[in-house]
Design a protein around this motif. Structure first.
Motif, PDB file in Angstrom:
ATOM      1  N   ASP A   1       0.838  -1.209   0.000  1.00 29.33           N
ATOM      2  CA  ASP A   1       0.000   0.000   0.000  1.00 29.33           C
ATOM      3  C   ASP A   1       0.873   1.258   0.000  1.00 29.33           C
ATOM      4  N   LYS A   2       0.388   2.305  -0.671  1.00 29.24           N
ATOM      5  CA  LYS A   2       1.095   3.581  -0.722  1.00 29.24           C
ATOM      6  C   LYS A   2       0.586   4.491   0.389  1.00 29.24           C
ATOM      7  N   VAL A   3       1.522   5.054   1.140  1.00 24.73           N
ATOM      8  CA  VAL A   3       1.198   5.973   2.241  1.00 24.73           C
ATOM      9  C   VAL A   3       1.768   7.342   1.889  1.00 24.73           C
ATOM     10  N   CYS A   4       0.931   8.387   2.001  1.00 25.55           N
ATOM     11  CA  CYS A   4       1.326   9.741   1.620  1.00 25.55           C
ATOM     12  C   CYS A   4       1.035  10.709   2.763  1.00 25.55           C
ATOM     13  N   VAL A   5       1.864  11.745   2.849  1.00 31.49           N
ATOM     14  CA  VAL A   5       1.680  12.820   3.825  1.00 31.49           C
ATOM     15  C   VAL A   5       1.790  14.143   3.078  1.00 31.49           C
ATOM     16  N   LEU A   6       0.861  15.070   3.350  1.00 31.06           N
ATOM     17  CA  LEU A   6       0.907  16.400   2.749  1.00 31.06           C
ATOM     18  C   LEU A   6       0.625  17.441   3.818  1.00 31.06           C
ATOM     19  N   ALA A   7       1.117  18.662   3.565  1.00 36.90           N
ATOM     20  CA  ALA A   7       0.947  19.776   4.495  1.00 36.90           C
ATOM     21  C   ALA A   7      -0.051  20.768   3.916  1.00 36.90           C
ATOM     22  N   GLU A   8      -0.669  21.553   4.814  1.00 36.19           N
ATOM     23  CA  GLU A   8      -1.708  22.495   4.403  1.00 36.19           C
ATOM     24  C   GLU A   8      -1.622  23.764   5.238  1.00 36.19           C
ATOM     25  N   ASN A   9      -1.951  24.903   4.624  1.00 34.52           N
ATOM     26  CA  ASN A   9      -2.099  26.168   5.355  1.00 34.52           C
ATOM     27  C   ASN A   9      -3.205  26.975   4.699  1.00 34.52           C
ATOM     28  N   ALA A  10      -3.290  28.273   4.994  1.00 33.25           N
ATOM     29  CA  ALA A  10      -4.377  29.090   4.481  1.00 33.25           C
ATOM     30  C   ALA A  10      -4.365  29.201   2.967  1.00 33.25           C
ATOM     31  N   ALA A  11      -3.204  29.030   2.342  1.00 28.83           N
ATOM     32  CA  ALA A  11      -3.099  29.128   0.892  1.00 28.83           C
ATOM     33  C   ALA A  11      -3.513  27.848   0.192  1.00 28.83           C
ATOM     34  N   GLY A  12      -3.681  26.744   0.925  1.00 28.89           N
ATOM     35  CA  GLY A  12      -4.105  25.489   0.329  1.00 28.89           C
ATOM     36  C   GLY A  12      -3.179  24.338   0.669  1.00 28.89           C
ATOM     37  N   GLU A  13      -3.390  23.210  -0.013  1.00 27.61           N
ATOM     38  CA  GLU A  13      -2.592  22.003   0.210  1.00 27.61           C
ATOM     39  C   GLU A  13      -1.354  22.018  -0.673  1.00 27.61           C
ATOM     40  N   GLY A  14      -0.268  21.477  -0.114  1.00 26.86           N
ATOM     41  CA  GLY A  14       0.967  21.351  -0.860  1.00 26.86           C
ATOM     42  C   GLY A  14       1.076  19.979  -1.494  1.00 26.86           C
ATOM     43  N   PRO A  15       2.164  19.678  -2.173  1.00 31.55           N
ATOM     44  CA  PRO A  15       2.351  18.361  -2.805  1.00 31.55           C
ATOM     45  C   PRO A  15       2.534  17.261  -1.766  1.00 31.55           C
ATOM     46  N   GLU A  16       2.311  16.009  -2.209  1.00 31.33           N
ATOM     47  CA  GLU A  16       2.417  14.849  -1.327  1.00 31.33           C
ATOM     48  C   GLU A  16       3.830  14.277  -1.324  1.00 31.33           C
ATOM     49  N   SER A  17       4.136  13.591  -0.228  1.00 26.15           N
ATOM     50  CA  SER A  17       5.348  12.779  -0.122  1.00 26.15           C
ATOM     51  C   SER A  17       4.894  11.368   0.218  1.00 26.15           C
ATOM     52  N   CYS A  18       5.252  10.376  -0.613  1.00 26.01           N
ATOM     53  CA  CYS A  18       4.699   9.028  -0.480  1.00 26.01           C
ATOM     54  C   CYS A  18       5.810   7.980  -0.469  1.00 26.01           C
ATOM     55  N   ILE A  19       5.555   6.861   0.253  1.00 23.97           N
ATOM     56  CA  ILE A  19       6.399   5.672   0.207  1.00 23.97           C
ATOM     57  C   ILE A  19       5.488   4.449   0.259  1.00 23.97           C
ATOM     58  N   LEU A  20       6.017   3.278  -0.144  1.00 22.85           N
ATOM     59  CA  LEU A  20       5.253   2.036  -0.131  1.00 22.85           C
ATOM     60  C   LEU A  20       5.461   1.303   1.187  1.00 22.85           C
ATOM     61  N   TYR A  21       4.361   0.715   1.669  1.00 21.19           N
ATOM     62  CA  TYR A  21       4.418  -0.044   2.916  1.00 21.19           C
ATOM     63  C   TYR A  21       4.785  -1.482   2.609  1.00 21.19           C
ATOM     64  N   GLN A  22       5.820  -1.962   3.267  1.00 24.25           N
ATOM     65  CA  GLN A  22       6.252  -3.345   3.144  1.00 24.25           C
ATOM     66  C   GLN A  22       6.000  -4.041   4.476  1.00 24.25           C
ATOM     67  N   ALA A  23       5.033  -4.958   4.466  1.00 22.61           N
ATOM     68  CA  ALA A  23       4.641  -5.622   5.705  1.00 22.61           C
ATOM     69  C   ALA A  23       5.788  -6.471   6.230  1.00 22.61           C
ATOM     70  N   GLU A  24       6.080  -6.322   7.473  1.00 19.14           N
ATOM     71  CA  GLU A  24       7.104  -7.101   8.155  1.00 19.14           C
ATOM     72  C   GLU A  24       6.512  -7.668   9.433  1.00 19.14           C
ATOM     73  N   LYS A  25       7.154  -8.705   9.942  1.00 17.37           N
ATOM     74  CA  LYS A  25       6.686  -9.270  11.201  1.00 17.37           C
ATOM     75  C   LYS A  25       6.859  -8.256  12.308  1.00 17.37           C
ATOM     76  N   ASP A  26       5.796  -8.128  13.042  1.00 17.63           N
ATOM     77  CA  ASP A  26       5.834  -7.194  14.153  1.00 17.63           C
ATOM     78  C   ASP A  26       6.755  -7.737  15.244  1.00 17.63           C
ATOM     79  N   ASN A  27       7.590  -6.899  15.771  1.00 17.82           N
ATOM     80  CA  ASN A  27       8.514  -7.329  16.830  1.00 17.82           C
ATOM     81  C   ASN A  27       7.763  -7.852  18.046  1.00 17.82           C
TER      82      ASN A  27
END
Length: 248
Positions: free
Chosen positions: A162-188
């Motif tokens: 799955d692709k996970v993205c984070v973007l920032a926002e202020n009064a002028a609007g939303e900025g571009p996204e930064s995304c990476i892919l989730y690689q499932a691993e065994k939980d510690n």
């Protein structure tokens, strides 16, 4: 008869009186274009020297406003959570950031850490922009919105790839996204629980094996005792029969 000499004498007298009067009168310079300029320049120079050389001990020099260049850079890490925005601090210099009239730049997603049933922890670094809100998006998950002082959030229901993205926002609007892919691993935590469970299972099997061995040993010892008792009883009967025969 009046001669020419007699007529000129009063004129000489008036001329001498006028010269004497001019000698006692203060000198007044009639300024011409050049002399007037020179006099004004000399007066300005005299005034400048006078006020520069004047030393009044009652005057005190007051310190001016503090120079901004003397301030140190703020201890501001864009990847760590902040209690307040850097722009609110007045005791140090903040890094240059774009203001609220410009949409923020993209944050930088740094890691995705599995957290078991609590979800995946998403971490990011802030852009050099004025931010009011961060939005975290998953593939099919409902977007999560957090405050500008945070640098991490939980996201549930992610699958491998799955692709996970984070973007920032202020009064002028939303900025571009930064995304990476989730690689499932065994939980510690799950791995640790599995190891503990396996160790407990092995221990339980060992205890059961010891108990079974002891039970088997007891069964064997009991069988030997019963066989010996039967032999003893048979031998006792034989002896009693032999004694009865001897009596007869």
């Amino acid at each position: 008869m009046i001669t020419v000499r007699d007529s000129v004498r009063p004129v000489w007298f008036l001329l001498l009186a006028f010269l004497a009067l001019l000698g006692s009168w203060p000198c007044v310079a009639i300024p011409t274009q050049e002399s007037g300029t020179n006099n004004m320049l000399s007066e300005l120079l005299v005034s400048y020297d006078y006020y520069n050389n004047f030393d009044d001990p009652t005057l005190e020099t007051k310190p001016g406003p503090k120079n901004e260049s003397s301030k140190q850079p703020c201890d501001y890490d864009v990847c760590l959570e902040q209690k307040e925005p850097c722009s609110a601090r007045k005791d140090c210099l903040c890094p240059g950031i774009t203001l609220e009239d410009v949409a923020p730049e993209a944050p930088t997603v740094t890691s995705l850490t599995p957290g078991g049933s609590e979800g995946v922890t998403v971490r990011w670094c802030a852009p050099y922009s004025l931010v009011t809100t961060y939005t975290i998006k998953g593939a099919e998950q409902e977007p999560v919105r957090v405050g500008s002082h945070l640098r991490s959030s939980k996201l549930k229901g992610l699958n491998d790839g799955d692709k996970v993205c984070v973007l920032a926002e202020n009064a002028a609007g939303e900025g571009p996204e930064s995304c990476i892919l989730y690689q499932a691993e065994k939980d510690n935590a799950s791995l640790t629980a599995g190891l503990i469970g396996g160790a407990l299972g092995l221990g339980l099997l060992a205890v059961l094996a010891v108990l079974l061995w002891k039970y088997t040993q007891r069964r064997k010892s009991g069988a030997r005792l019963s066989t010996q008792d039967r032999d003893d009883s048979h031998q006792g009967l034989s002896d009693s029969n032999r004694v009865s025969l001897d009596v007869l």
